[in-house]
Design an enzyme around this catalytic site. Structure first.
Site, PDB file in Angstrom:
ATOM      1  N   SER A 274       6.524   6.134   0.567  1.00 50.60           N
ATOM      2  CA  SER A 274       6.791   5.285   1.744  1.00 50.60           C
ATOM      3  C   SER A 274       8.684   5.702   2.181  1.00 50.60           C
ATOM      4  CB  SER A 274       7.009   3.863   1.900  1.00 50.60           C
ATOM      5  OG  SER A 274       6.696   3.122   2.670  1.00 50.60           O
TER       6      SER A 274
ATOM      7  N   ASP B  49      -3.118   3.582   7.044  1.00 52.02           N
ATOM      8  CA  ASP B  49      -2.018   3.002   6.344  1.00 52.02           C
ATOM      9  C   ASP B  49      -1.239   2.385   7.679  1.00 52.02           C
ATOM     10  OD1 ASP B  49       0.634   2.792   6.066  1.00 52.02           O
ATOM     11  OD2 ASP B  49       0.122   4.447   3.999  1.00 52.02           O
TER      12      ASP B  49
ATOM     13  N   HIS C 196      -1.636   0.189   2.363  1.00 47.10           N
ATOM     14  CA  HIS C 196      -0.173   1.458   2.518  1.00 47.10           C
ATOM     15  C   HIS C 196       0.262   2.217   0.944  1.00 47.10           C
ATOM     16  CE1 HIS C 196       3.746   2.929   3.535  1.00 47.10           C
ATOM     17  NE2 HIS C 196       4.459   1.438   2.646  1.00 47.10           N
TER      18      HIS C 196
END
Length: 533
Positions: free
Chosen positions: A247, A474, A502
């Site tokens: 991320s 996502d 995610h």
């Protein structure tokens, strides 16, 4: 999945929206990384980049170490036991201001490691970061990251909490009681008075950060944290950086590659961010990503007779959830504690469950409870999302997140009028979450430190092969961002995981995990545009 594990999972991922913070999300430590949504605001092209995306590129730093920084690069670390079997901890010094290293005080950055276990020859150090910004890399390492065995055997696993985060000179903004009040503020203001209360809360938050955090509030940018990573690389004795970032950790890793392309080893960027996007486009894309995740949840929910949002599909589910939020806005429900479940807390609880499809059964149960007037389940999800412990103590992630984001990019909006004008686009991106996500993106307008960064492309010309990973549904880092970053980086290969949630690494796809592990162990990326399920 047990509730306690689910709540810890939800609490270690962070999106911009339900928190009055801007930017992105962290990775999912219990899974290793995460998934994507399609943009709804006119983005086109094979890379998925916005028409207004930046064209300027991040320039690399000189390869020679400046003499003023040599004491940092030459420092020796003193490792000690840190209370968890197999792990060691230390602190590393870094300059508060890289532009004036001798004129400012040093920062002490916390580092942890787990030495390679064997068998097989040691490949060096592998640094990890779970995202956020604001996620503790040390917590991630000590709880989840020493997997799989094949990678752990060959690398010393390394984590450093970035500056301003957790154990590394943390940014602090509010007391626990003040944070409780902050999380309850109405995120969908219905009139000018509610807008004033929202903006006052944002101003109070920002001023609290200035008062409690001081000078370091202006020195927690991604560029500075990437430079800290290079110091740590050198101090560990590695010629090149091997790294897994999830991320926001992908932005940190890509920034490192852009600044130090000749020192790139094996970089895995999972759940990629697009550094070329301005903040508002990022927020709008993320809103669409959460809509994609909610649509997938609603379709799954409709397969169950007890679905609290109906069984006809996403449209009905969206109407019912919106109606629940509006009801809570007017009449919060009890939770079995002195705290009640408000609309804002319910939104953050539902948002938390969008990160991982493993949370969907629990979300169904908690939504059914809330519809019957019992808010304890959604409140538990919200508390986990905000990293609020049962004793009312908050971790610093909610403070570090806007501190980094508001420094990295100019804010999405300059004031409430701009938010009002953008509401149709955000509602189009997500009829359920759009309004609250748009208002949440206003926070940087009141930040006490001016941004030091701008949107930019990262090419990292001359870097060794880099592996970019994107998940097609996502919610927090939409898949087009991975496509865009992979197209920018001159040596990148894109690996696509077709699924929900995610990030992708460690999510259960043998195809994805094998491709990443092979790259880390052998240096060989998968074939171009490889897709996994």
């Amino acid at each position: 999945m047990a509730t306690s594990r689910l709540l810890r999972t939800a609490g270690t991922v962070l999106t911009a929206t339900a928190l009055f913070v801007s930017g992105c999300s962290s990775g999912n430590p219990s899974r290793g990384a995460t998934a994507s949504g399609q943009p709804t605001d006119g983005r086109t092209g094979s890379a998925g980049a916005a028409p207004d995306a930046a064209t300027a590129s991040l320039k690399p730093l000189p390869t020679a170490i400046p003499s003023a920084l040599r004491p940092y690069y030459d420092q020796k670390l003193t490792w000690r036991e840190c209370g968890i079997v197999g792990f060691e901890c230390t602190t590393m010094k870094a300059p508060l201001d890289y532009a004036h290293p001798s004129a400012t005080t040093d920062l002490k950055l916390a580092v942890s490691r787990k030495k390679a276990t064997g068998p097989g020859s040691r490949l060096g150090s592998l640094m990890v970061n779970p995202g956020g910004p604001g996620g503790s890399a040390i917590d991630y390492l000590q709880q989840y990251a020493p997997e799989p065995d094949s990678v752990r055997a060959r690398y010393d696993m390394i984590a450093m909490d970035p500056r301003g985060v957790a154990r590394s000179e943390p940014v602090i903004c509010l007391s626990n009681a003040q944070m409780d009040d902050f999380t309850r503020v109405d995120q969908t203001p219905d009139d000018d008075a509610e807008v004033d209360r929202l903006t006052t809360a944002m101003r109070t938050f920002a001023q609290g950060c200035r008062t409690r955090s001081g000078a370091r509030l202006g020195h927690v940018s991604t560029v500075e944290s990437a430079r800290d990573m290079d110091v740590l690389r050198a101090v560990l004795g590695d010629d090149k950086l091997t790294y897994v970032g999830a991320s926001y950790g992908t932005l940190l890793g890509a920034t490192y590659a852009g600044l130090f392309p000749s020192r790139v080893g094996r970089l895995v960027l999972d759940g990629a961010m697009d550094p070329a996007l301005p903040a508002r486009a990022m927020n709008r894309d993320q809103t669409a990503g959460f809509n994609t995740a909610f649509t997938a949840f609603a379709k799954d929910c409709a397969k169950h007779r007890d679905c609290p949002l109906g069984t006809s599909g996403p449209e009905e589910a969206g109407r019912r959830l919106t109606a629940l939020f509006k009801k809570l806005d007017a009449h919060p429900v009890p939770t079995g504690s002195p705290r009640t479940l408000t609309e804002s807390l319910a939104i953050s609880g539902v948002t938390a469950a969008m990160y991982d499809e493993g949370a969907w059964p629990v979300l169904r149960e908690y939504l059914a409870q809330a519809l019957k007037g019992d808010g304890r389940g959604l409140l538990a999800l919200s508390d986990s999302y905000y990293e609020r412990d049962p004793d009312g103590t908050y971790a610093n992630q909610m403070f570090a997140n806007p501190a980094v984001n508001c420094l990295d990019l100019p804010g999405s909006f300059s004031g409430p009028d701009e938010v009002r004008a953008a509401l149709p686009a955000f509602r189009k991106a997500s009829p359920v979450f759009g309004e609250s996500f748009a208002w949440a993106a206003l926070n940087c307008a009141y930040w006490p430190v001016k941004p030091t960064g701008e949107p930019h492309r990262i090419t990292a010309d001359g870097a060794a092969p880099i592996l970019v990973v994107g998940t097609t549904r996502d919610p927090a880092t939409p898949y087009p961002w991975a496509r865009s970053l992979a197209s920018q980086l001159s040596s990148a290969t894109l690996l696509t995981y077709e699924g929900d949630g995610h990030t992708a690494y460690g999510r259960g796809s043998d195809c994805t995990d094998t491709a990443i592990n092979t790259y880390l162990l052998e240096g060989t990326p998968p074939p171009p545009d490889k897709h996994c399920t």
